[in-house]
Design an enzyme around this catalytic site. Structure first.
Site, PDB file in Angstrom:
ATOM      1  N   HIS A 157       0.833  -1.203   0.000  1.00  0.00           N
ATOM      2  CA  HIS A 157       0.000   0.000   0.000  1.00  0.00           C
ATOM      3  C   HIS A 157       0.868   1.253   0.000  1.00  0.00           C
ATOM      4  CE1 HIS A 157      -3.257  -2.743   1.117  1.00  0.00           C
ATOM      5  NE2 HIS A 157      -4.094  -1.781   0.772  1.00  0.00           N
ATOM      6  N   LYS A 161      -0.758   4.954   4.715  1.00  0.00           N
ATOM      7  CA  LYS A 161      -1.728   4.060   5.357  1.00  0.00           C
ATOM      8  C   LYS A 161      -1.387   3.882   6.833  1.00  0.00           C
ATOM      9  CE  LYS A 161      -3.896  -0.473   4.769  1.00  0.00           C
ATOM     10  NZ  LYS A 161      -5.250   0.056   4.955  1.00  0.00           N
TER      11      LYS A 161
HETATM   12  P1  NAD Z   1      -7.016   9.808   4.179  1.00  0.00           P
HETATM   13  O1  NAD Z   1      -6.121  10.068   5.339  1.00  0.00           O
HETATM   14  O2  NAD Z   1      -6.661  10.373   2.841  1.00  0.00           O
HETATM   15  O3  NAD Z   1      -8.490  10.323   4.514  1.00  0.00           O
HETATM   16  C1  NAD Z   1      -9.094  10.236   5.776  1.00  0.00           C
HETATM   17  C2  NAD Z   1      -9.923  11.500   5.981  1.00  0.00           C
HETATM   18  O4  NAD Z   1     -10.656  11.363   7.189  1.00  0.00           O
HETATM   19  C3  NAD Z   1      -9.057  12.782   6.124  1.00  0.00           C
HETATM   20  O5  NAD Z   1      -9.520  13.775   5.223  1.00  0.00           O
HETATM   21  C4  NAD Z   1      -9.262  13.199   7.576  1.00  0.00           C
HETATM   22  O6  NAD Z   1      -9.221  14.605   7.763  1.00  0.00           O
HETATM   23  C5  NAD Z   1     -10.641  12.618   7.850  1.00  0.00           C
HETATM   24  N1  NAD Z   1     -10.935  12.417   9.274  1.00  0.00           N
HETATM   25  C6  NAD Z   1     -10.122  11.919  10.227  1.00  0.00           C
HETATM   26  N2  NAD Z   1     -10.749  11.889  11.408  1.00  0.00           N
HETATM   27  C7  NAD Z   1     -11.994  12.353  11.187  1.00  0.00           C
HETATM   28  C8  NAD Z   1     -13.119  12.554  12.018  1.00  0.00           C
HETATM   29  N3  NAD Z   1     -13.090  12.271  13.324  1.00  0.00           N
HETATM   30  N4  NAD Z   1     -14.243  13.051  11.450  1.00  0.00           N
HETATM   31  C9  NAD Z   1     -14.286  13.366  10.143  1.00  0.00           C
HETATM   32  N5  NAD Z   1     -13.243  13.202   9.306  1.00  0.00           N
HETATM   33  C10 NAD Z   1     -12.117  12.695   9.823  1.00  0.00           C
HETATM   34  O7  NAD Z   1      -7.185   8.215   4.091  1.00  0.00           O
HETATM   35  P2  NAD Z   1      -7.687   7.347   2.846  1.00  0.00           P
HETATM   36  O8  NAD Z   1      -6.535   6.877   2.061  1.00  0.00           O
HETATM   37  O9  NAD Z   1      -8.815   8.056   2.174  1.00  0.00           O
HETATM   38  O10 NAD Z   1      -8.253   6.052   3.602  1.00  0.00           O
HETATM   39  C11 NAD Z   1      -9.318   6.151   4.540  1.00  0.00           C
HETATM   40  C12 NAD Z   1      -9.654   4.771   5.093  1.00  0.00           C
HETATM   41  O11 NAD Z   1     -10.190   3.959   4.039  1.00  0.00           O
HETATM   42  C13 NAD Z   1      -8.450   4.001   5.655  1.00  0.00           C
HETATM   43  O12 NAD Z   1      -8.853   3.290   6.804  1.00  0.00           O
HETATM   44  C14 NAD Z   1      -8.114   3.031   4.521  1.00  0.00           C
HETATM   45  O13 NAD Z   1      -7.452   1.874   4.976  1.00  0.00           O
HETATM   46  C15 NAD Z   1      -9.488   2.725   4.016  1.00  0.00           C
HETATM   47  N6  NAD Z   1      -9.598   2.183   2.647  1.00  0.00           N
HETATM   48  C16 NAD Z   1     -10.555   1.259   2.451  1.00  0.00           C
HETATM   49  C17 NAD Z   1     -10.794   0.747   1.190  1.00  0.00           C
HETATM   50  C18 NAD Z   1     -11.904  -0.249   1.006  1.00  0.00           C
HETATM   51  O14 NAD Z   1     -12.146  -0.683  -0.125  1.00  0.00           O
HETATM   52  N7  NAD Z   1     -12.613  -0.617   2.069  1.00  0.00           N
HETATM   53  C19 NAD Z   1     -10.020   1.202   0.111  1.00  0.00           C
HETATM   54  C20 NAD Z   1      -9.047   2.165   0.334  1.00  0.00           C
HETATM   55  C21 NAD Z   1      -8.846   2.663   1.618  1.00  0.00           C
END
Ligand code: NAD
Length: 268
Positions: A157, A161
């Site tokens: 990844h 992450k």
């Molecule tokens: P990222 O850090 O780019 O985005 C996370 C966002 O959440 C940020 O903008 C942050 O400001 C916000 N945030 C944090 N705490 C918060 C809160 N209390 N309230 C509101 N907003 C809040 O991360 P990302 O790469 O977008 O990944 C996010 C999650 O999705 C991770 O856990 C990742 O592992 C997961 N993910 C899942 C899949 C899937 O298919 N299920 C695919 C990709 C990523």
């Protein structure tokens, strides 16, 4: 027709995944984006951030307030493992169905949420991977493990992450573990000269996590047998790979009661 649309709040909407999700909801004729929450952005039009054009839906940093103001059917959350529990409990308090892509959620939480959702007679979805190709990789890996029980998982990844191993790797290991007996792999006397060299241990299966810029989300499941190896590999090369699964979950969650864990349980 507007009345029949599913009302969606996206949480983490300013993140890498959240922006894609917000764009997907805005472009889906059956979904309506009624709120966008992110702790990093307030009072900015979500359409500006996603490149969709003005929508009139402004970012908020307050989830509860957004629920009261926008009365959503579904919350789609892509935040991080430290805040997901609070977000889901807030959604449950307001009777909003959670669709969760955030990874790193402990089993106990999933069980607790399932109980509450059943009591409230509404649905929820948690999927460590919303890409259909990744779901097929997990299914094929579980199938292969019946015949080739020696297996190691390597997931790769991007280096921002937060959780390791990935939710997909854990889910893959769980699915494989249902198909084979617990077994130790490698030499019984093997010794790690550097701690962690053999990766994490899940019921004797080793999981290795690679974190590098340039990656999105990738996984190899490698099986070893007599004189042969089998590698099953999936690559998400763009975050849009997850979007059809997310949109499907936001629709299907309306018809279920309790928690569905894993996209594979929504499509079969
Ligand atoms: P990222 O850090 O780019 O985005 C996370 C966002 O959440 C940020 O903008 C942050 O400001 C916000 N945030 C944090 N705490 C918060 C809160 N209390 N309230 C509101 N907003 C809040 O991360 P990302 O790469 O977008 O990944 C996010 C999650 O999705 C991770 O856990 C990742 O592992 C997961 N993910 C899942 C899949 C899937 O298919 N299920 C695919 C990709 C990523």
């Amino acid at each position: 027709m507007t009345d029949s649309k599913i009302r969606v709040v996206v949480v983490g909407a300013n993140g890498r995944m959240g922006r894609e999700v917000a764009k997907t909801v805005l472009n889906d004729p059956l979904l309506e984006l009624v709120g966008a929450v992110d702790r990093s952005l307030d009072q900015v039009d979500v359409g500006i951030v996603t490149g969709y054009g003005e929508t009139g839906v402004l970012f908020s940093t307050n989830l509860g307030e957004t629920f009261v103001r926008s009365n959503p059917d579904v919350m789609i959350d892509f935040t991080n493992p430290n805040v997901i529990r609070d977000n889901v409990y807030t959604a449950l308090d307001y009777g909003v169905r959670p669709v969760v892509g955030t990874t790193g959620i402990p089993q106990e939480d999933l069980q607790a949420w399932d109980g509450i959702l059943r009591e409230k007679e509404i649905g929820g979805v948690v999927a460590p991977n919303f890409a259909i190709g990744a779901v097929l990789m997990m299914k094929f890996a579980a199938q292969a493990a019946k015949y080739l029980p020696h297996v190691e998982i390597i997931e790769m990844h991007h280096d921002q992450k937060l959780d390791a191993p990935s939710g997909t790797a854990i889910k893959t290991a769980e699915m494989i573990a249902k198909e084979r007996q617990r077994m130790e792999q490698g030499h019984p006397q093997e010794e790690e000269k550097l701690i962690g060299a053999r990766g994490a241990d899940f019921e004797g299966m080793r999981i290795h996590s690679v974190r590098l810029p340039g990656y999105v989300a990738h996984q190899e499941v490698i099986f070893g047998g007599l004189g042969q190896t089998l590698t099953i590999r999936h690559d998400s090369i763009h975050r849009e790979s997850f979007m059809p699964g997310v949109a499907m979950a936001a629709k299907k969650v309306m018809a279920i009661k309790g928690l569905v864990y894993g996209l594979e349980n929504l499509i079969d």
